[in-house]
Design a protein around this motif. Structure first.
Motif, mmCIF file in Angstrom:
data_model
loop_
_atom_site.group_PDB
_atom_site.id
_atom_site.type_symbol
_atom_site.label_atom_id
_atom_site.label_comp_id
_atom_site.label_asym_id
_atom_site.label_seq_id
_atom_site.Cartn_x
_atom_site.Cartn_y
_atom_site.Cartn_z
ATOM 1 N N UNK A 158 0.709 -7.304 4.550
ATOM 2 C CA UNK A 158 0.237 -5.959 4.010
ATOM 3 C C UNK A 158 1.655 -4.744 4.335
ATOM 4 N N UNK A 159 2.094 -4.571 3.286
ATOM 5 C CA UNK A 159 3.393 -3.772 3.225
ATOM 6 C C UNK A 159 3.197 -2.454 2.978
ATOM 7 N N UNK A 160 2.718 -1.638 4.083
ATOM 8 C CA UNK A 160 2.237 -0.288 3.972
ATOM 9 C C UNK A 160 3.180 0.631 4.188
ATOM 10 N N UNK A 214 -2.593 0.358 -4.418
ATOM 11 C CA UNK A 214 -2.427 -0.994 -4.105
ATOM 12 C C UNK A 214 -1.437 -1.978 -4.938
ATOM 13 N N UNK A 215 -0.424 -2.346 -4.731
ATOM 14 C CA UNK A 215 0.238 -3.300 -5.656
ATOM 15 C C UNK A 215 0.627 -4.535 -5.273
ATOM 16 N N UNK A 222 0.817 -1.097 -0.098
ATOM 17 C CA UNK A 222 0.046 -0.067 0.069
ATOM 18 C C UNK A 222 0.729 0.963 -0.018
ATOM 19 N N UNK A 223 0.869 2.004 -1.196
ATOM 20 C CA UNK A 223 1.895 3.125 -1.121
ATOM 21 C C UNK A 223 1.037 4.362 -0.736
ATOM 22 N N UNK A 224 2.099 5.328 -0.602
ATOM 23 C CA UNK A 224 1.684 6.761 0.229
ATOM 24 C C UNK A 224 0.357 7.120 -0.185
ATOM 25 N N UNK A 236 -6.998 4.430 6.175
ATOM 26 C CA UNK A 236 -8.421 4.353 5.317
ATOM 27 C C UNK A 236 -7.843 3.283 4.070
ATOM 28 N N UNK A 237 -6.579 3.448 3.640
ATOM 29 C CA UNK A 237 -6.167 2.641 2.307
ATOM 30 C C UNK A 237 -5.935 1.090 2.950
ATOM 31 N N UNK A 238 -5.262 1.301 4.030
ATOM 32 C CA UNK A 238 -4.683 0.004 4.701
ATOM 33 C C UNK A 238 -6.031 -0.734 4.931
#
Lengths: 137, 140
Positions: free
Chosen positions: A101-103, A69-70, A63-65, A110-112
């Protein structure tokens, strides 16, 4: 006169032995896993935790900044796509596959949360958060 | 030409080991060595913090027991059971909780706009204290 002509050749065998040893050391210690994640991501540190034991068939979701989501180096278009991928992985490896989950630490929760919801919806229960236990110097 | 070569060869003794040109091999080996030395990069060690994600059931929230510890994560800090606490205070509370029961489940409720780093920091604090069961539920 003859003595000066016959210079004893330097014995190179020990040096080559050592050089080969060093090459083998570097080849075998190179960790290709480090290219698995985007280097631009800032992963939060958690120094009091234990080092992760690598498990086969672990799914790493990045989960990028900005909230994208990748998986690996592929951006996922939407949550339904992620759901489909996880379902497929589940049908092959079962429900006990771990999801990590590599956040990015700067990403909003909210994205996580969105990713967690999708994972929980598939029935996969092993959700882990990735953190840096010890930074490489 | 071939005849003269043959003659030369016949005159020479059998080639010794030293006659093999080692220079190109050493060149290549050094190149490889230099390459691997320069591309060597120490890597970060990762930890995986396992959490539980209860199914998002609307009725589930009403069934929470009073002894449950609930920590909210806000963009600017944490609250424990509704009380605003500093990081040091929170860590002290967590240590005391872990002394009583390390299997105590901590319910973590991060707000949607809190950075992910805060959640990881909290999980790290809990692990530091010795707690190991976390449930993450989402605040709407």
């Amino acid at each position: 006169m003859r003595k000066t002509e016959e210079v004893e050749p330097v014995n190179l065998t020990p040096m080559i032995d050592i050089v080969f040893q060093m090459i083998i050391f570097f080849v075998t210690t190179v960790d290709l896993d480090k290219d698995k994640f985007d280097k631009e991501m800032v992963i939060p540190e958690a120094p009091h935790t234990r080092e992760a034991k690598p498990e086969p068939s672990t799914i790493y979701i990045q989960v990028k900044k900005n909230g994208t989501v990748w998986i690996g180096s592929t951006p996922l278009p939407n949550d339904a796509f992620l759901f489909g991928m996880l379902k497929k992985a589940m049908s092959i490896h079962g429900q006990n596959i771990p999801v990590v989950i590599h956040g990015d630490g700067r990403a909003e929760h909210r994205h996580v949360r969105r990713v967690m919801d999708v994972v929980a919806k598939t029935g996969i229960w092993r959700i882990n958060f990735s953190a840096i236990q010890k930074k490489g110097t | 030409m071939p005849i003269s070569r043959k003659k030369k060869k016949k005159k020479r003794p059998a080639p010794k080991m030293e006659d093999i040109p080692l220079t190109p091999m050493i060149d290549v080996v050094f190149q490889l060595l230099v390459y691997f030395v320069f591309t060597f990069e120490p890597i970060d060690l990762f930890a995986h913090l396992q959490v539980y994600r209860p199914a998002s059931d609307k009725n589930a929230t009403s069934e929470t027991q009073p002894e449950v510890v609930r920590i909210n994560v806000f963009p600017d800090g944490y609250t424990i059971n509704g009380r605003v606490v500093s990081n040091e205070t929170l860590l002290n509370i967590l240590f005391r909780m872990a002394d009583l029961d390390p299997n105590q489940t901590v319910i973590i409720q991060p707000t949607v706009n809190s950075p992910h780093a805060h959640l990881i920091e909290l999980l790290d604090m809990c692990t530091n204290a010795g707690l190991n069961k976390f449930s993450i539920i989402s605040a709407d």
